[in-house]
Design a protein around this motif. Structure first.
Motif, PDB file in Angstrom:
ATOM      1  N   THR A 192       0.521  15.101  -1.090  1.00 56.40           N
ATOM      2  CA  THR A 192       1.794  14.746  -1.717  1.00 56.40           C
ATOM      3  C   THR A 192       1.990  13.239  -1.797  1.00 56.40           C
ATOM      4  O   THR A 192       2.445  12.710  -2.822  1.00 56.40           O
ATOM      5  CB  THR A 192       2.964  15.399  -0.949  1.00 56.40           C
ATOM      6  OG1 THR A 192       2.764  16.827  -0.925  1.00 56.40           O
ATOM      7  CG2 THR A 192       4.293  15.088  -1.612  1.00 56.40           C
ATOM      8  N   GLU A 193       1.671  12.526  -0.735  1.00 55.43           N
ATOM      9  CA  GLU A 193       1.797  11.073  -0.754  1.00 55.43           C
ATOM     10  C   GLU A 193       0.928  10.459  -1.852  1.00 55.43           C
ATOM     11  O   GLU A 193       1.369   9.581  -2.603  1.00 55.43           O
ATOM     12  CB  GLU A 193       1.413  10.488   0.611  1.00 55.43           C
ATOM     13  CG  GLU A 193       1.358   8.972   0.665  1.00 55.43           C
ATOM     14  CD  GLU A 193       2.736   8.313   0.662  1.00 55.43           C
ATOM     15  OE1 GLU A 193       2.777   7.072   0.640  1.00 55.43           O
ATOM     16  OE2 GLU A 193       3.756   9.033   0.678  1.00 55.43           O
ATOM     17  N   ASN A 194      -0.307  10.924  -1.949  1.00 47.81           N
ATOM     18  CA  ASN A 194      -1.200  10.397  -2.981  1.00 47.81           C
ATOM     19  C   ASN A 194      -0.672  10.701  -4.376  1.00 47.81           C
ATOM     20  O   ASN A 194      -0.733   9.853  -5.280  1.00 47.81           O
ATOM     21  CB  ASN A 194      -2.605  10.978  -2.821  1.00 47.81           C
ATOM     22  CG  ASN A 194      -3.346  10.398  -1.637  1.00 47.81           C
ATOM     23  OD1 ASN A 194      -2.767   9.728  -0.777  1.00 47.81           O
ATOM     24  ND2 ASN A 194      -4.636  10.651  -1.564  1.00 47.81           N
ATOM     25  N   ALA A 195      -0.153  11.915  -4.565  1.00 46.77           N
ATOM     26  CA  ALA A 195       0.387  12.282  -5.873  1.00 46.77           C
ATOM     27  C   ALA A 195       1.575  11.399  -6.243  1.00 46.77           C
ATOM     28  O   ALA A 195       1.715  10.969  -7.397  1.00 46.77           O
ATOM     29  CB  ALA A 195       0.783  13.754  -5.883  1.00 46.77           C
ATOM     30  N   CYS A 196       2.432  11.113  -5.280  1.00 48.16           N
ATOM     31  CA  CYS A 196       3.584  10.240  -5.535  1.00 48.16           C
ATOM     32  C   CYS A 196       3.128   8.831  -5.898  1.00 48.16           C
ATOM     33  O   CYS A 196       3.679   8.201  -6.822  1.00 48.16           O
ATOM     34  CB  CYS A 196       4.495  10.205  -4.315  1.00 48.16           C
ATOM     35  SG  CYS A 196       5.446  11.727  -4.043  1.00 48.16           S
ATOM     36  N   LYS A 239      -3.112  15.165 -11.755  1.00 55.92           N
ATOM     37  CA  LYS A 239      -3.245  16.584 -12.084  1.00 55.92           C
ATOM     38  C   LYS A 239      -4.047  17.363 -11.039  1.00 55.92           C
ATOM     39  O   LYS A 239      -3.723  18.507 -10.715  1.00 55.92           O
ATOM     40  CB  LYS A 239      -3.859  16.757 -13.471  1.00 55.92           C
ATOM     41  CG  LYS A 239      -5.253  16.173 -13.640  1.00 55.92           C
ATOM     42  CD  LYS A 239      -5.757  16.374 -15.068  1.00 55.92           C
ATOM     43  CE  LYS A 239      -7.169  15.824 -15.224  1.00 55.92           C
ATOM     44  NZ  LYS A 239      -7.676  16.003 -16.613  1.00 55.92           N
ATOM     45  N   ASN A 240      -5.110  16.744 -10.501  1.00 56.62           N
ATOM     46  CA  ASN A 240      -5.915  17.447  -9.491  1.00 56.62           C
ATOM     47  C   ASN A 240      -5.204  17.507  -8.147  1.00 56.62           C
ATOM     48  O   ASN A 240      -5.325  18.492  -7.416  1.00 56.62           O
ATOM     49  CB  ASN A 240      -7.275  16.758  -9.349  1.00 56.62           C
ATOM     50  CG  ASN A 240      -8.152  16.965 -10.562  1.00 56.62           C
ATOM     51  OD1 ASN A 240      -8.662  18.048 -10.796  1.00 56.62           O
ATOM     52  ND2 ASN A 240      -8.316  15.912 -11.359  1.00 56.62           N
ATOM     53  N   LEU A 241      -4.467  16.459  -7.811  1.00 59.46           N
ATOM     54  CA  LEU A 241      -3.672  16.478  -6.583  1.00 59.46           C
ATOM     55  C   LEU A 241      -2.582  17.537  -6.661  1.00 59.46           C
ATOM     56  O   LEU A 241      -2.355  18.284  -5.696  1.00 59.46           O
ATOM     57  CB  LEU A 241      -3.055  15.096  -6.343  1.00 59.46           C
ATOM     58  CG  LEU A 241      -4.018  14.011  -5.853  1.00 59.46           C
ATOM     59  CD1 LEU A 241      -3.452  12.620  -6.120  1.00 59.46           C
ATOM     60  CD2 LEU A 241      -4.328  14.188  -4.369  1.00 59.46           C
TER      61      LEU A 241
END
Length: 390
Positions: free
Chosen positions: A304-308, A318-320
């Motif tokens: 979630t942190e990486n996606a944010c 999209k992959n996260l």
């Protein structure tokens, strides 16, 4: 020769700390609250199959002592004489472990005040050192706090050895041995004879965070996708072209934004994100790697942190997001966190469940897209169940 007390005699305790300190000639004592784990260890030996870059070998560990966290404090002499105390525990269990040994540490401050002690946790969770330090200082009297301030080093670690076994009490373990354990400084013990351990003066919190947000992010993505495809082992999932593409995509999305956020080169991050391969495939269960999705999908954890960060920097995660959806569908039996997530989905619906797990508002783009992907996953699972029942 030094003396170490390994608190937590499960996979990591035996298959990592136990074996490297035993090989270094140290006296090793295990402390665990599970009677099954301690009873199994009291047979006198266990074995670890090591998957190394150059070969694969089996080693037998013996000559250790094993103690149960009993009311009598049977391990007090071990705590009093230890040069190192390692906390090989899940983060939620560390507070209880510290509470148990605190009276022994206080008595050690009187019985053996001149002996130095190094303590460290072995877990991927960051930010634990201040909590542990506060608990120890708050639990000691004035004399004990003075001793603690002068004679005890509490440092962090970066764990880079996966260990697998059928259960915490298993005496047959497998370990991927390609990178050393990094231990922050100062270290008061002489670790020079202990293999696969390295003192590190770098920012340990940053190193641990980056390791979790690269290596562990990719592993989680692989585990959740692999579980949904029916794979038992991580190496099987990694060999699947579709899963491999998702895992690579997760890193390609994550590395540039992490490099920008933490002022580190992408090359350094890629070097950190990819472990050397062992000669033979290490058999690591997908359920172990995916364990505790409540923590691994949380707002400031890996996926979630990486996606944010991606959204903040104009990168489509999209992959996260797909991997978050896979994690929401991870319903491994016996995983209490996975069971909680499934209960929330049933009670609140998928959007609210994703919101609760990730800590993001229900209307957030990541929540909306993860919920949409989860619905697609569930449709395919239902179609497969119906096909199998025909």
């Amino acid at each position: 020769m030094g003396r170490i007390v390994v608190i937590g005699a499960g996979r990591e305790g035996k298959g990592h700390l136990g074996i490297i300190f035993s090989e270094g000639g140290w006296e090793v004592s295990f402390l665990d609250r599970d009677p099954k784990v301690v009873e199994a260890l009291r047979c006198g030996q266990y074995e670890v199959t090591e998957y190394r870059a150059e070969d694969t070998g089996r080693k037998v560990v013996s000559g250790y002592r094993a103690f149960l966290t009993d009311r009598q404090g049977s391990c007090e002499d071990e705590i009093t004489e230890a040069d190192v105390i390692a906390l090989c525990l899940y983060p939620e269990d560390i507070r209880d472990a510290i509470s148990y040994i605190l009276p022994m540490l206080e008595r050690r401050s009187r019985r053996n005040p001149s002996k130095y002690l190094t303590m460290f946790p072995c877990t991927n969770e960051n930010g634990l050192i201040p909590e542990i330090d506060s608990q120890i200082r708050g639990g000691l009297d004035a004399e004990g706090r003075k001793w603690y301030g002068q004679k005890v080093a509490l440092v962090d670690t970066v764990v880079r050895r996966p260990v697998g076994a059928e259960s915490n009490s298993s005496l047959k373990l497998e370990a991927g041995v390609v990178c050393p354990l990094l231990v922050g400084e100062p270290v008061y013990a002489d670790l020079r004879g202990v293999p696969w351990i390295e003192k590190c003066r770098a920012d340990m919190e940053l190193l641990k965070m980056l390791k979790v947000h690269t290596i562990n992010t990719a592993h989680a993505a692989c585990a959740y996708a692999g579980y949904l495809k029916g794979y038992r082992m991580i190496d099987e999932a990694k060999a699947d072209e579709e899963i491999s593409a998702v895992v690579r995509g997760v890193l390609e999305e994550s590395v540039p934004v992490l490099a920008k956020a933490y002022h580190i080169s992408e090359k350094e991050l890629w070097d950190l994100a990819v472990f050397p391969d062992s000669k033979d495939a290490f058999c690591d269960p997908v359920t172990r790697v995916g364990f505790d999705p409540l923590r691994k999908l949380a707002r400031h954890d890996r996926l979630t942190e990486n996606a944010c960060l991606c959204l903040e920097n104009g990168v489509d995660p999209k992959n996260l997001i797909l991997s978050i959806a896979h994690g929401m569908a991870f319903d491994a039996p016996g995983d209490a966190a996975a069971e909680t997530i499934q209960s929330w989905i049933g009670k609140y619906g998928i959007e609210q469940a994703v919101s609760r797990v990730t800590g993001l508002p229900a209307e957030h783009e990541i929540v909306r897209r993860a919920a949409e992907s989860w619905r697609g996953i569930e449709r395919r699972r239902q179609e497969k169940r119906e096909k199998n029942n025909q």
